[in-house]
Write an enzyme that holds these catalytic residues in place. Structure first.
Site, PDB file in Angstrom:
ATOM      1  N   HIS A 198     -21.516 -34.669  -4.207  1.00  0.00           N
ATOM      2  CA  HIS A 198     -20.880 -33.778  -5.189  1.00  0.00           C
ATOM      3  C   HIS A 198     -21.743 -32.530  -5.419  1.00  0.00           C
ATOM      4  CE1 HIS A 198     -18.780 -33.152  -9.242  1.00  0.00           C
ATOM      5  NE2 HIS A 198     -19.873 -32.412  -9.371  1.00  0.00           N
ATOM      6  N   GLU A 199     -23.031 -32.748  -5.673  1.00  0.00           N
ATOM      7  CA  GLU A 199     -23.900 -31.624  -6.017  1.00  0.00           C
ATOM      8  C   GLU A 199     -24.251 -30.766  -4.804  1.00  0.00           C
ATOM      9  OE1 GLU A 199     -24.306 -30.853  -8.995  1.00  0.00           O
ATOM     10  OE2 GLU A 199     -23.894 -32.706 -10.070  1.00  0.00           O
TER      11      GLU A 199
ATOM     12  N   HIS B 116     -20.525 -28.603  -4.775  1.00  0.00           N
ATOM     13  CA  HIS B 116     -20.830 -27.303  -5.385  1.00  0.00           C
ATOM     14  C   HIS B 116     -21.537 -26.364  -4.413  1.00  0.00           C
ATOM     15  CE1 HIS B 116     -19.360 -28.615  -9.179  1.00  0.00           C
ATOM     16  NE2 HIS B 116     -20.346 -29.450  -9.445  1.00  0.00           N
TER      17      HIS B 116
ATOM     18  N   GLU C 215     -15.168 -28.774 -10.550  1.00  0.00           N
ATOM     19  CA  GLU C 215     -15.604 -30.171 -10.575  1.00  0.00           C
ATOM     20  C   GLU C 215     -14.682 -31.034  -9.712  1.00  0.00           C
ATOM     21  OE1 GLU C 215     -18.397 -31.106 -11.624  1.00  0.00           O
ATOM     22  OE2 GLU C 215     -18.899 -29.247 -12.657  1.00  0.00           O
TER      23      GLU C 215
END
Length: 731
Positions: A453-454, A458, A511
């Protein structure tokens, strides 16, 4: 009876964040560096009180004055004497702990107001009988009178944060609406000013709307500039120009707090490990002193260059989740120590990023030209000041830096260790046969999801930009939109950013994109091997990661407000959207059934066919993720909003009655855990770590001791800042 979503239950989980071993391994110089940065973070974090609600700062001061005079144990005797039951007194302690943990009287995760779960007259009796009241009756009564009504009020508008009639916000004066926020954003864009460290105040002067854009800074006087609107707004705003509006940009918001932040940042400089840290801190000091986001961006550039520090930190106005318009940053600051063993796994993931990025479902032109390998470390948090503590972070949030210069990722290991521990008897909405495997693999699977995710969520994707000089960062004549089959026809212009362009949906949309990347890439065997998962274990990790996501989508309904048809939490809205996408995929991939529980109350069951994750599930996420990225890359706000809003809709029609399911979720919800953090203090030439028990009393004590040295002046500053702005919150 008050709806349970508006108070914190007495059995709420409260856990101490363990950082003892990490702190022990620091050198004396590193401890001193961490101490001063922690002090900067804690003082800056108090600005969140002023960013949350009109009453938060006064409630904070009321509690500080009560508990500075008497410990929770001492006050309990007083509570008993004035007629509070043990349950009522515990409810008061839980409320106080909640206010400290959330830095205000609205939940940091969900933006819902919470009130004390005891009668107002009993709380008043306790305040009146407290030692603080006995010592200063006049001041304490005035303080009570200033906040007791909103402290308990649950009028519709006060139940949640929001703009205008949708809720409470102190990022804007009470007379501002969406149109004011949009106008202010256009003004800020025209001046190349960031909204991150600003608030907006509106007043009428002779029929003319006058706006004050207030910058957070220690410097106050002689630093304002009046800007007639017509000098700067573009031709497309000709309608607005005729309305005779005026903007004033003024420094000095939260000035006493920013002065403290600047002071402690400067103190930390003397203990920095290298020149990058020194230059970083100098730019931060300039930013907090003068209100310059450009200085903060420059500091962030040095921060990115500071590879692999033993003590990691970041501080400033960072995340825009709680600004109803999605552009202003809430203050946060963290100080943490690197966990070397876990960081090695993340380093391997970073090394594999250039192999994994082409696996994502968008064309190569929609990916960054060069993947700038970031630091990715697992950290044990020493200090995290703000309204809440996340599991992972990808920063800085400045688009221009992220696209061309890089970013860093962090996973907060000691937070993950306690925040996501689950007890079987509290596991809702799952089949019995799923519960044991869920408990076993939730932690490891979430670790994989956070990493993906990070770093690759992103950290991926290109924004198409035409700069102020007319130069494009992509070939207009060749880049094809895969959704239309035609040339790309829209992009970001000049000072437009992702947040300013997509505004109210930007945070949740991003997100959702990052969560989808995590789901998609966790199917990759190389990724699973990096985290040490092979064979059946790897398959279980994938299954629980996907099952956790669809369950989270159902749980997300807690954070939807039917009255305003709005979502109050970006991540949970994102997870609900993913649930909708996977339900829509059909073929029995996800099942969602309403039922009656063993206790006779409404219940639900969510199931996932693990045999279809790699086929039906992957294909559904592939299609949806590509659309999300294309709309983001091309600045197609209209298309992106239509897509996202359609999946975010919560109704009682269709194959699932989500409004009725929401009632079931609320009936069986579990309160989010709160964390007790340690303090540091200087003793002679060394720095000591002061730890507290994981309880409401321990959390309260940590905050009382955190601001002992200048408590009275600090409380006076907070009350004065709040008093100055009080007239602005009336509609």
């Amino acid at each position: 009876m008050v709806d349970s979503q508006y108070y914190l239950p007495n059995d709420i989980g409260i856990a101490a964040l363990d950082c003892c071993e990490a702190f022990r391994l620091l050198s004396p110089r590193e401890r001193m560096y961490a101490h001063h940065l922690s002090r900067a973070a804690w003082y800056g974090g108090l600005a969140v009180l002023l960013q949350t609600s009109p009453e938060s700062a006064n409630i904070f001061v009321l509690l500080q004055r009560i508990f500075r005079k008497q410990t929770p144990a001492q006050l309990e005797q007083v509570a008993t004497a004035v007629g509070l039951s043990s349950e009522e007194y515990l409810a008061f302690l839980v409320y106080a702990a909640g206010l400290y943990a959330n830095m205000g009287n609205y939940k940091s995760f969900g933006d819902t107001k919470f009130i004390p779960n005891l009668p107002k007259d009993k709380l008043k009796a306790l305040v009146w009988a407290s030692q603080a009241f006995q010592d200063q009756p006049g001041e304490m009564e005035a303080l009570w009178n200033s906040c007791s009504c909103p402290l308990y009020s649950l009028e519709d508008r006060q139940k949640q944060l929001g703009l205008g009639d949708k809720g409470i916000t102190t990022y804007f004066s009470g007379n501002c609406g969406l149109e004011d926020a949009e106008l202010a954003q256009k003004f800020l864009d025209s001046q190349n000013l960031s909204a991150y460290n600003t608030r907006l105040f509106k007043r009428e002067n002779g029929g003319k709307a006058c706006y004050e854009v207030r910058l957070a800074s220690a410097v106050q006087k002689g630093q304002s500039q009046r800007v007639p609107c017509c000098l700067f707004l573009t031709v497309q705003l000709s309608v607005v120009l005729s309305l005779k509006k005026e903007f004033t940009v003024k420094r000095g918001d939260y000035a006493p707090l920013m002065e403290k932040v600047s002071y402690y940042v400067q103190q930390a400089q003397a203990h920095a490990a290298n020149d990058n840290q020194k230059k970083m801190l100098e730019e931060y000091r300039r930013s907090f002193t003068f209100g310059s986001i450009e200085a903060h961006k420059e500091g962030s550039r040095y921060w990115i260059k500071d590879k692999g520090p033993i003590v990691e930190s970041y501080i400033g106005f960072i995340e825009s989740y709680r600004d109803p318009f999605g552009s202003r940053g809430e203050f946060e600051g963290f100080v943490a120590v690197v966990n070397k063993a876990m960081s090695e796994r993340f380093a391997k993931l970073v090394s594999s990023a250039e192999i994994l990025l082409p696996e994502l479902p968008w064309p190569r032109d929609f990916e960054k030209d060069i993947f700038l390998k970031p630091d990715f470390t697992s950290l044990d948090v020493l200090t995290f000041a703000g309204s809440g503590i996340p599991a992972g972070i990808n920063i800085p949030n400045y688009d221009d830096i992220r696209q061309s210069e890089g970013f860093k990722n962090v996973s907060l290991g000691n937070v993950l260790a306690v925040a996501y521990a689950t007890q079987k008897d509290k596991l809702t909405f799952l089949e019995e046969e799923d519960k044991d495997v869920y408990i076993k693999w939730k932690g490891p699977s979430f670790e994989v999801q956070v990493g993906l995710h990070e770093l690759l969520g992103h950290g991926s994707g290109k924004l198409f930009v035409q700069d102020d000089k007319g130069k494009f960062n992509f070939d207009q004549s060749k880049v094809i939109n895969p959704e239309t089959g035609e040339q790309v026809s829209s992009w970001y212009r000049g000072s437009e950013t992702w947040d300013s362009k997509f505004s109210t949906i930007a945070s949740s949309y991003e997100e959702c994109r990052a969560e989808c990347v995590g789901l998609y890439l966790c199917l990759n065997q190389q990724v699973l091997s990096i985290f040490g998962h092979e064979g059946q274990d790897a398959e279980d990790v994938v299954y629980i990661n996907w099952l956790n996501m669809v369950r989270a989508g159902l749980l997300g309904l807690e954070f939807y407000t039917p009255e305003s048809k709005s979502w109050r939490q970006a991540h949970m809205q994102a997870r609900f959207v993913i649930l909708r996408v996977l339900l829509e995929a059909g073929e029995g991939l996800v099942g969602l059934e309403e039922m009656t529980g063993q206790d006779g109350r409404p219940d639900a069951r969510i199931t996932l066919d693990r045999s279809k994750i790699h086929t039906v599930g992957k294909n559904a996420i592939h299609r949806f993720l590509c659309k999300l990225q294309v709309f983001k890359s091309t600045a197609d706000v209209e298309g992106g909003r239509a897509l996202y809003d359609s999946y975010s809709a919560v109704s009682d029609g269709g194959s699932h009655n989500f409004l009725r399911l929401r009632e079931t979720v609320l009936l069986r919800k579990e309160a989010r855990k709160m964390f007790v953090q340690a303090n540091t203090r200087i003793n002679g030439d060394s720095v000591e770590l002061v730890e507290y028990e994981g309880s409401a009393a321990g959390l309260i004590r940590s905050f009382i001791e955190r601001f002992q040295e200048d408590a009275e002046q600090l409380e006076a500053d907070l009350l004065e800042l709040n008093k100055r702005d009080a007239p602005c919150w009336c509609c």
